[in-house]
Write an enzyme that holds these catalytic residues in place. Sequence first.
Site, PDB file in Angstrom:
ATOM      1  N   ASP A 107     -30.172  -9.991  22.290  1.00 50.66           N
ATOM      2  CA  ASP A 107     -29.345  -9.002  22.411  1.00 50.66           C
ATOM      3  C   ASP A 107     -29.049  -8.791  23.814  1.00 50.66           C
ATOM      4  O   ASP A 107     -30.025  -8.406  24.529  1.00 50.66           O
ATOM      5  CB  ASP A 107     -29.788  -7.676  21.683  1.00 50.66           C
ATOM      6  N   ASN A 109     -27.016  -6.278  25.143  1.00 48.98           N
ATOM      7  CA  ASN A 109     -26.660  -4.886  25.629  1.00 48.98           C
ATOM      8  C   ASN A 109     -27.505  -3.921  25.010  1.00 48.98           C
ATOM      9  O   ASN A 109     -27.265  -2.416  25.190  1.00 48.98           O
ATOM     10  CB  ASN A 109     -25.173  -4.528  25.277  1.00 48.98           C
ATOM     11  N   ASP A 111     -28.458  -2.592  22.257  1.00 51.63           N
ATOM     12  CA  ASP A 111     -28.253  -1.723  20.682  1.00 51.63           C
ATOM     13  C   ASP A 111     -29.190  -2.418  19.504  1.00 51.63           C
ATOM     14  O   ASP A 111     -28.802  -1.970  18.704  1.00 51.63           O
ATOM     15  CB  ASP A 111     -26.542  -1.956  20.393  1.00 51.63           C
ATOM     16  N   ASP A 115     -26.057 -10.649  20.115  1.00 53.83           N
ATOM     17  CA  ASP A 115     -24.538 -10.803  20.372  1.00 53.83           C
ATOM     18  C   ASP A 115     -24.111 -12.287  21.108  1.00 53.83           C
ATOM     19  O   ASP A 115     -25.205 -12.939  21.630  1.00 53.83           O
ATOM     20  CB  ASP A 115     -24.223  -9.715  21.202  1.00 53.83           C
ATOM     21  N   ASP A 184     -19.069 -21.376  11.527  1.00 54.22           N
ATOM     22  CA  ASP A 184     -19.729 -21.254  10.124  1.00 54.22           C
ATOM     23  C   ASP A 184     -18.565 -20.792   9.546  1.00 54.22           C
ATOM     24  O   ASP A 184     -18.102 -19.549   9.349  1.00 54.22           O
ATOM     25  CB  ASP A 184     -20.869 -20.396   9.845  1.00 54.22           C
ATOM     26  N   ASP A 285     -19.358 -23.001   4.489  1.00 49.50           N
ATOM     27  CA  ASP A 285     -20.400 -22.297   3.384  1.00 49.50           C
ATOM     28  C   ASP A 285     -20.105 -22.550   1.952  1.00 49.50           C
ATOM     29  O   ASP A 285     -18.785 -22.317   1.684  1.00 49.50           O
ATOM     30  CB  ASP A 285     -20.266 -20.619   4.091  1.00 49.50           C
ATOM     31  N   GLU A 343     -22.177 -27.226   2.866  1.00 54.13           N
ATOM     32  CA  GLU A 343     -23.164 -26.728   2.035  1.00 54.13           C
ATOM     33  C   GLU A 343     -23.060 -26.947   0.815  1.00 54.13           C
ATOM     34  O   GLU A 343     -22.194 -26.341  -0.078  1.00 54.13           O
ATOM     35  CB  GLU A 343     -23.596 -25.060   2.158  1.00 54.13           C
ATOM     36  N   HIS A 414     -31.210 -19.983   7.743  1.00 53.66           N
ATOM     37  CA  HIS A 414     -31.234 -18.474   7.619  1.00 53.66           C
ATOM     38  C   HIS A 414     -31.572 -18.003   6.186  1.00 53.66           C
ATOM     39  O   HIS A 414     -31.582 -16.731   5.986  1.00 53.66           O
ATOM     40  CB  HIS A 414     -30.124 -18.028   8.027  1.00 53.66           C
ATOM     41  N   ASP A 415     -31.524 -18.912   5.092  1.00 53.21           N
ATOM     42  CA  ASP A 415     -31.684 -18.422   3.753  1.00 53.21           C
ATOM     43  C   ASP A 415     -32.973 -19.060   3.246  1.00 53.21           C
ATOM     44  O   ASP A 415     -33.451 -18.540   2.087  1.00 53.21           O
ATOM     45  CB  ASP A 415     -30.801 -19.265   2.724  1.00 53.21           C
TER      46      ASP A 415
HETATM   47  O1  ISL Z   1     -27.559 -21.982  -4.544  1.00 51.59           O
HETATM   48  C1  ISL Z   1     -28.581 -21.684  -4.051  1.00 51.59           C
HETATM   49  C2  ISL Z   1     -29.697 -21.436  -4.742  1.00 51.59           C
HETATM   50  O2  ISL Z   1     -29.788 -22.399  -5.916  1.00 51.59           O
HETATM   51  C3  ISL Z   1     -28.247 -21.033  -2.813  1.00 51.59           C
HETATM   52  O3  ISL Z   1     -29.335 -21.524  -1.895  1.00 51.59           O
HETATM   53  C4  ISL Z   1     -27.038 -21.061  -2.015  1.00 51.59           C
HETATM   54  O4  ISL Z   1     -26.786 -22.252  -1.599  1.00 51.59           O
HETATM   55  C5  ISL Z   1     -26.859 -19.937  -1.132  1.00 51.59           C
HETATM   56  O5  ISL Z   1     -27.159 -18.940  -1.749  1.00 51.59           O
HETATM   57  C6  ISL Z   1     -25.545 -19.938  -0.459  1.00 51.59           C
HETATM   58  O6  ISL Z   1     -25.803 -19.586   0.926  1.00 51.59           O
HETATM   59  C7  ISL Z   1     -24.654 -19.310   1.727  1.00 51.59           C
HETATM   60  O7  ISL Z   1     -23.731 -18.516   1.159  1.00 51.59           O
HETATM   61  C8  ISL Z   1     -24.148 -17.285   0.954  1.00 51.59           C
HETATM   62  C9  ISL Z   1     -24.789 -16.715   2.146  1.00 51.59           C
HETATM   63  O8  ISL Z   1     -25.403 -15.361   1.792  1.00 51.59           O
HETATM   64  C10 ISL Z   1     -25.793 -17.480   2.753  1.00 51.59           C
HETATM   65  O9  ISL Z   1     -26.224 -16.961   4.080  1.00 51.59           O
HETATM   66  C11 ISL Z   1     -25.174 -18.620   2.867  1.00 51.59           C
HETATM   67  O10 ISL Z   1     -25.803 -19.768   3.747  1.00 51.59           O
HETATM   68  C12 ISL Z   1     -22.776 -16.335   0.511  1.00 51.59           C
HETATM   69  O11 ISL Z   1     -21.779 -16.542   1.508  1.00 51.59           O
HETATM   70 CA    CA Z   2     -25.977  -6.432  21.275  1.00 49.64          CA
END
Ligand code: ISL
Ligand code: CA
Length: 634
Positions: A107, A109, A111, A115, A184, A285, A343, A414-415
Amino acid sequence: MKKGSTITRSSRLKDVLSSPAGHDIIARLLYSLGIDEKAVSRGPIGNLSIGSLPKISFGKFDQAFLDALLTLLNSQAEYPEETPAKKEKKWWKEAVVYQVYPRSFRDSNGDGIGDIPGIIEKLDYLKDLGVGAIWLGPVFDSPNDDNGYDVRDYRKIQQEFGTMEDMDSLIREVHRRGMKLLIDLVLNHTSDEHAWFRKALEDPSSPCRDYYFFRRGGEKQIPNNWDSLFSGPAWRRFPEQEAWALHLFTKKQMDLNWDNPAVRRELAQIACWWLDKGVDGFRLDVISFISKDEGLPDGNPVIGQLMGFTGVEHYFHGPHLDQYLQQFRRESFGKYDSYTVGECAGNGIMLSRLLTGDDRGELDTVFNFDHCENPKRKRFDLYTFDLRPMARELLRWQTEYSPHCWPTVFFENHDLPRMTSKACPDGFCRKELAKLLATMEFTLRGTPYIYQGQELGMENCPFPSLGDFRDVETLNKYSELLGKGMSPRRAFRHILCGSRDNARTPMQWDDTRMAGFTDGPSSWIMVNPDHRDINVETEDGDPDSVLSYYRRMIRLRRGSDALIYGDFFVGNSSRDVLVYERKGEDGRYVVELNLTPRFQKRTISLERLERILGNYEKTGQILHPFEANVYKVR
Ligand code: ISL
Ligand code: CA
C-alpha cells in the site's frame, strides 16, 4: 475401440480411457473410489463394462448417473491429432511467474489497501528474486463483491488501486526491468453493475439482454438445479420482471452468454485493447466454463456430489469451448507475441491436451487443480495434506501430457490456503517443506508460478473471529454449514482451514506492526502475526532462509537447459521418496525428495552424484523429514 465411435453401456472401461473426456472423467471417478488408473488400463477391471459401474460402486453410481455419464462421454468426440510436436523455445517456458494479489502486496498511500504504485515500489525485489513475468490479479473497476473478479468496466482502473497512468507506468517499469506483465481477465462473467447488465435489466428488448442467461419464470420456477460455486443456487431472481439470471459465482457475478457472437467480439476487443497497451498476455479466469450445454439442462445429483457442485458436467468443458477459444485466440492474443494461461478446473490431462496442444490454436497452458487436494478431500475438510498423492498427480502431467503441451507447476494461489500449513499444520518442518516445494517447482518441466509470500514460506492466518474474514466465499460457506446444522464452533474450524483469506493477508516485508505493507494505521484484512519471524527483511540477510533458497533455486533453473527444456525421467523411487532426472545440454540432474515428515531410507546410490543444493546442511544415510536434494551427475 475406434476413435469417434459411440460409447455405450457395454463399452469396456479401458476403451473409454482412450477418449479424451472419457479418460479424464473415468480417471477422476476411479480416484474418488480409491482405484489406481493402471488397474483399469492394464488390469482386469478394464474389461468390465460401463454398465457394471452401479454394481462395482455398490450403488453409489446409479442408473441416472450412468445415463448422464454416457451423454457426457459421447459429447466430446474430438481427438488430438498425432502430428510431430513443435517443441519451440519460448520466453514463457523459461520465465518464472510471480502472482501479485494487488490488494495485499504493498500500500503506497496509507489507506490500508494495496495499490499499483505500491507494486511499482517493489519491482526491484521481484527482479532480484529472478522473476521473469508478473501475473497481476484484476485491477479493473469493480464494486468488489469478489475482490475484483466482478468487473464493472474492463477499460478502467479500480480507484483504490490507482489510475490508468499508474497502470501505464507499471507496464513501462516492468518492461524496463526486462520482465513481462500478464493481466487477469475475467471473461466468464461481469459484475451486475457492468453497463451491459444494467442495460439488459433496464430494457429487456435491448441486444444486451442476450449477453447474459436470462430465463423467464415465477418464484417457484427456478430454471435448473445448478449450484453456485459460492453456495446456494446459481440463479438470481428479478421479481419485477418475472425472470432469473445465471451466476455460477456470487449473486453479483453474472455469467456471460458466449454463444452470442456479439459477446465474443466485445471480449476479443477488450483483450486487444490491453495487448495494444503493452501487456504481454493473460491469465484467463475460469475460462473453461464459458460454453454451457444447450438448454441448460439439470445436473446429475451424483455427479454433483462427486464434484462438489451440481451442474458442472454441463459447463466444465462445454460443447463449444474449443471452438470459442480458437476464435478468441485468432481475434486477439494470437496476433501478438503473448502468453496465455487458462484456469481450467476439472479438465484432466486429455481435455487439457485439446486446450493446449501447440497444434490446436487455443491456450498456451492451463491450471489444473487435481493435485491441490488429496483424494476424497475438499478444501474445507479438516485434514493434514499428504504430499505423496500430489506428487503422483504431478508426475502424471510430466509423463502423460503430450510433448505438444507445456505444463504449469504451482502449489499456491489466491484461492488456496498456504501449503506450509496444509502439509505441516504444527509448523515444525515449515522451512524444510517450503524448500522442498521450491525444489520441485523449479526442477519439474513446466512454467513455475510463485504466489506472493510463498517464497517466504508464509503460513495460514490464525483469524481470531468471524469478523476478521473478508472473503465472500468463506462467509457464504459459514452460513451454508450452519444451515446444515453444524455448530458455530465446528463451522469456524472448517472455514479457518479452507478460507481463501489465508492466502490474502498482506505480504510481509518486515517485522514492524503492519509488516511494511502499509504506513497507515490499519489494513483491509489483518496482518498475519507470524510476520515477526517470516518477512522479507529478516529472510534477506539469512542464507538459511526460505527466501535465500528460492533465489538459489531460481538462479539454478534460469541457467539450465536441462531443467527448463530437458527430458524428464522418473528415477528409482519408493512410496515415500520421489526421485527424478532431467537431462539437457548442460548435463543431467537428479532430484531426490522425501515427501513425508518422517525419516526415510534413501533409494539411490550417491556415487557419481555431486550435491549442488538441498534443504539440510548435510545429507546422511537416512533422509530427514521433507529432505530435498538436487544432484548433478558427474
Ligand atoms: O472449481 C473450483 C472448485 O472446484 C474453484 O477452484 C474454481 O476454479 C475457482 O473458484 C475459480 O476461481 C476464479 O474465479 C472466481 C474467483 O473468485 C477466484 O478468485 C478466481 O481465481 C470467480 O471469478
Ligand atoms: Ca492504497
